[in-house]
Write an enzyme that holds these catalytic residues in place. Structure first.
Site, PDB file in Angstrom:
ATOM      1  N   VAL A 199      16.725  10.281 -17.268  1.00 37.29           N
ATOM      2  CA  VAL A 199      17.785   9.130 -16.452  1.00 37.29           C
ATOM      3  C   VAL A 199      17.865   8.037 -17.462  1.00 37.29           C
ATOM      4  CG1 VAL A 199      17.303   9.954 -14.222  1.00 37.29           C
ATOM      5  CG2 VAL A 199      16.093   8.058 -15.068  1.00 37.29           C
ATOM      6  N   SER A 225      10.069  -1.483  -5.283  1.00 38.75           N
ATOM      7  CA  SER A 225       8.269  -1.451  -5.272  1.00 38.75           C
ATOM      8  C   SER A 225       7.955  -2.793  -4.622  1.00 38.75           C
ATOM      9  CB  SER A 225       7.700  -1.172  -6.670  1.00 38.75           C
ATOM     10  OG  SER A 225       6.275  -1.588  -6.397  1.00 38.75           O
ATOM     11  N   TYR A 248       7.472  -3.444 -15.371  1.00 39.19           N
ATOM     12  CA  TYR A 248       7.616  -2.808 -14.144  1.00 39.19           C
ATOM     13  C   TYR A 248       7.979  -3.690 -13.165  1.00 39.19           C
ATOM     14  CZ  TYR A 248       6.409   0.439 -10.423  1.00 39.19           C
ATOM     15  OH  TYR A 248       6.468   1.314  -9.154  1.00 39.19           O
ATOM     16  N   ALA A 249       7.320  -4.726 -12.995  1.00 41.50           N
ATOM     17  CA  ALA A 249       7.668  -5.779 -11.665  1.00 41.50           C
ATOM     18  C   ALA A 249       8.943  -6.476 -12.351  1.00 41.50           C
ATOM     19  CB  ALA A 249       6.529  -6.797 -11.993  1.00 41.50           C
ATOM     20  N   LYS A 271      11.505  -4.034 -10.977  1.00 37.69           N
ATOM     21  CA  LYS A 271      11.702  -3.812  -9.539  1.00 37.69           C
ATOM     22  C   LYS A 271      12.414  -4.752  -8.757  1.00 37.69           C
ATOM     23  CE  LYS A 271       9.851   0.494  -9.508  1.00 37.69           C
ATOM     24  NZ  LYS A 271      10.724   1.728  -9.232  1.00 37.69           N
TER      25      LYS A 271
HETATM   26  P1  NAD Z   1       5.993  10.316  -9.446  1.00 36.53           P
HETATM   27  O1  NAD Z   1       5.309   9.999 -10.929  1.00 36.53           O
HETATM   28  O2  NAD Z   1       4.887  11.239  -8.707  1.00 36.53           O
HETATM   29  O3  NAD Z   1       7.405  10.814  -9.387  1.00 36.53           O
HETATM   30  C1  NAD Z   1       8.337  10.229 -10.346  1.00 36.53           C
HETATM   31  C2  NAD Z   1       9.129  11.131 -10.727  1.00 36.53           C
HETATM   32  O4  NAD Z   1      10.029  10.701 -11.783  1.00 36.53           O
HETATM   33  C3  NAD Z   1       8.520  12.186 -11.867  1.00 36.53           C
HETATM   34  O5  NAD Z   1       8.551  13.415 -11.341  1.00 36.53           O
HETATM   35  C4  NAD Z   1       8.607  11.861 -13.236  1.00 36.53           C
HETATM   36  O6  NAD Z   1       8.908  12.989 -14.104  1.00 36.53           O
HETATM   37  C5  NAD Z   1      10.130  11.452 -12.964  1.00 36.53           C
HETATM   38  N1  NAD Z   1      10.666  10.650 -14.225  1.00 36.53           N
HETATM   39  C6  NAD Z   1      10.062   9.481 -14.841  1.00 36.53           C
HETATM   40  N2  NAD Z   1      10.883   9.319 -15.745  1.00 36.53           N
HETATM   41  C7  NAD Z   1      12.020  10.021 -15.660  1.00 36.53           C
HETATM   42  C8  NAD Z   1      13.408  10.030 -16.470  1.00 36.53           C
HETATM   43  N3  NAD Z   1      13.440   9.178 -17.681  1.00 36.53           N
HETATM   44  N4  NAD Z   1      14.011  10.959 -16.124  1.00 36.53           N
HETATM   45  C9  NAD Z   1      14.098  11.658 -15.085  1.00 36.53           C
HETATM   46  N5  NAD Z   1      12.933  11.880 -14.305  1.00 36.53           N
HETATM   47  C10 NAD Z   1      11.996  10.868 -14.763  1.00 36.53           C
HETATM   48  O7  NAD Z   1       5.801   9.085  -9.013  1.00 36.53           O
HETATM   49  P2  NAD Z   1       6.279   8.316  -7.553  1.00 36.53           P
HETATM   50  O8  NAD Z   1       5.279   7.335  -6.984  1.00 36.53           O
HETATM   51  O9  NAD Z   1       6.628   9.251  -6.559  1.00 36.53           O
HETATM   52  O10 NAD Z   1       7.419   7.403  -7.912  1.00 36.53           O
HETATM   53  C11 NAD Z   1       8.664   7.493  -7.436  1.00 36.53           C
HETATM   54  C12 NAD Z   1       9.457   5.845  -7.352  1.00 36.53           C
HETATM   55  O11 NAD Z   1       8.658   5.091  -6.497  1.00 36.53           O
HETATM   56  C13 NAD Z   1       9.358   5.248  -8.812  1.00 36.53           C
HETATM   57  O12 NAD Z   1      10.475   4.412  -8.916  1.00 36.53           O
HETATM   58  C14 NAD Z   1       8.212   4.225  -8.530  1.00 36.53           C
HETATM   59  O13 NAD Z   1       8.136   3.291  -9.498  1.00 36.53           O
HETATM   60  C15 NAD Z   1       8.167   4.031  -7.154  1.00 36.53           C
HETATM   61  N6  NAD Z   1       6.842   3.544  -6.471  1.00 36.53           N
HETATM   62  C16 NAD Z   1       5.835   4.166  -6.557  1.00 36.53           C
HETATM   63  C17 NAD Z   1       4.783   3.474  -5.881  1.00 36.53           C
HETATM   64  C18 NAD Z   1       3.354   4.402  -5.700  1.00 36.53           C
HETATM   65  O14 NAD Z   1       2.370   3.768  -5.321  1.00 36.53           O
HETATM   66  N7  NAD Z   1       3.153   5.848  -5.864  1.00 36.53           N
HETATM   67  C19 NAD Z   1       4.831   2.224  -5.269  1.00 36.53           C
HETATM   68  C20 NAD Z   1       5.745   1.570  -5.378  1.00 36.53           C
HETATM   69  C21 NAD Z   1       7.198   2.375  -6.172  1.00 36.53           C
END
Ligand code: NAD
Length: 264
Positions: free
Chosen positions: A73, A155, A168-169, A172
């Protein structure tokens, strides 16, 4: 006069793009939308991850409910090609879930090359991709029956932040701003743009954190005293995409067990 106007609580027949759908919240979202009758574009960066989730959905619902797309992406051309391929396959896009994200270290004291590289990649994947994909989907979201829907996953790092995660912050917080601006601009076109701020969730991103550290953190910081499950975020995403959520626009919704409202 009827008691209610009959707004629907179904996404059956809708066409949804979910990025980062091979793991965590994206995977749960892809499954949930498919379970609710939507067609899902399962988008992620590795062939293996995409194929796995598509196979899981096909095994429950048959081959017509999901299609996999291997996309970075962070690459503009690949996003162009993705939208063209989705439209070629199913004729349009009704729902876009911008979920893919990465968390790379960005400390004020980091070596310059690492800092710059992590900063640039984080911006491309976590923020620029969201804005590009919304713009690329615009003509189709406009044409979506009953209105198009965008859900951006930010986030709680947009609200409270962690040392060493500047990029990251920043992304978001940027997703929150992007959501508000597009919500204001696109509302008149019948496109609702909303944002979810997940708190700590058990996913691939948080898997490296030892269980004991997670438990201590949750006990101290989260009123519900636990990490969330990906499904608990996916259900909020689904809610925002229901035809019945037609007046929700520009909302920034924490799904964090109460973490960000806790004072003592
Ligand atoms: P995750 O790592 O389990 O899933 C993220 C997915 O995004 C992975 O499958 C990864 O391969 C994919 N990805 C990463 N870079 C990519 C790219 N360049 N192109 C296509 N796909 C890509 O993590 P998650 O926690 O499910 O994350 C989902 C969203 O939630 C993210 O935006 C993350 O920042 C956000 N988030 C997560 C948390 C947490 O505690 N897990 C908290 C707040 C926000």
């Amino acid at each position: 006069m009827s008691r209610l106007t009959g707004l629907s609580r179904s996404v059956a027949g809708k066409r949804a793009i979910v990025t980062g759908a091979a793991s965590g919240m994206g995977r749960a979202t892809a499954h949930l939308f498919a379970d609710e009758g939507a067609w899902v574009a399962v988008v992620d960066i590795t062939r293996e991850g995409v194929d796995q989730v598509v196979a899981e959905i096909h095994s429950v619902h048959g081959r017509d409910r999901a299609h996999g797309f291997v996309v970075d992406v962070g690459d503009h051309q690949q996003l162009h090609d993705l939208v063209a391929a989705v439209v070629d396959e199913v004729g349009g896009v009704d729902i876009l879930v911008n979920n893919a994200g990465i968390s790379l270290p960005n400390s004020a004291f980091q070596e310059e090359g690492d800092y710059e590289a992590n900063w640039a990649r984080t911006l491309d994947v976590n923020l620029t991709a969201h804005s590009r994909l919304i713009r690329l989907c615009l003509p189709f979201l406009r044409a979506a029956e009953g209105g198009g829907r965008v859900v951006n996953i930010a986030s709680t790092e947009a609200i409270v932040t962690t040392a060493g995660l500047a990029g990251y912050a920043a992304t978001k917080a940027g997703v929150v701003g992007l959501t508000k601006s597009f919500a204001v601009e696109l509302g008149r076109l019948g496109i609702n743009v909303n944002c979810i701020c997940p708190g700590p969730i058990n996913t691939g991103m948080t898997a490296p954190i030892p269980d004991e550290a997670k438990e201590t953190y949750a006990r101290r910081r989260v009123p519900l005293r636990r990490y969330g499950d990906p499904e608990e975020v996916a259900h909020m995403t689904l809610n925002l995409c229901l035809p019945a959520a037609s007046f929700v626009n520009g909302a920034i919704i924490p799904v964090d067990g109460g973490m960000t409202i806790r004072h003592t």
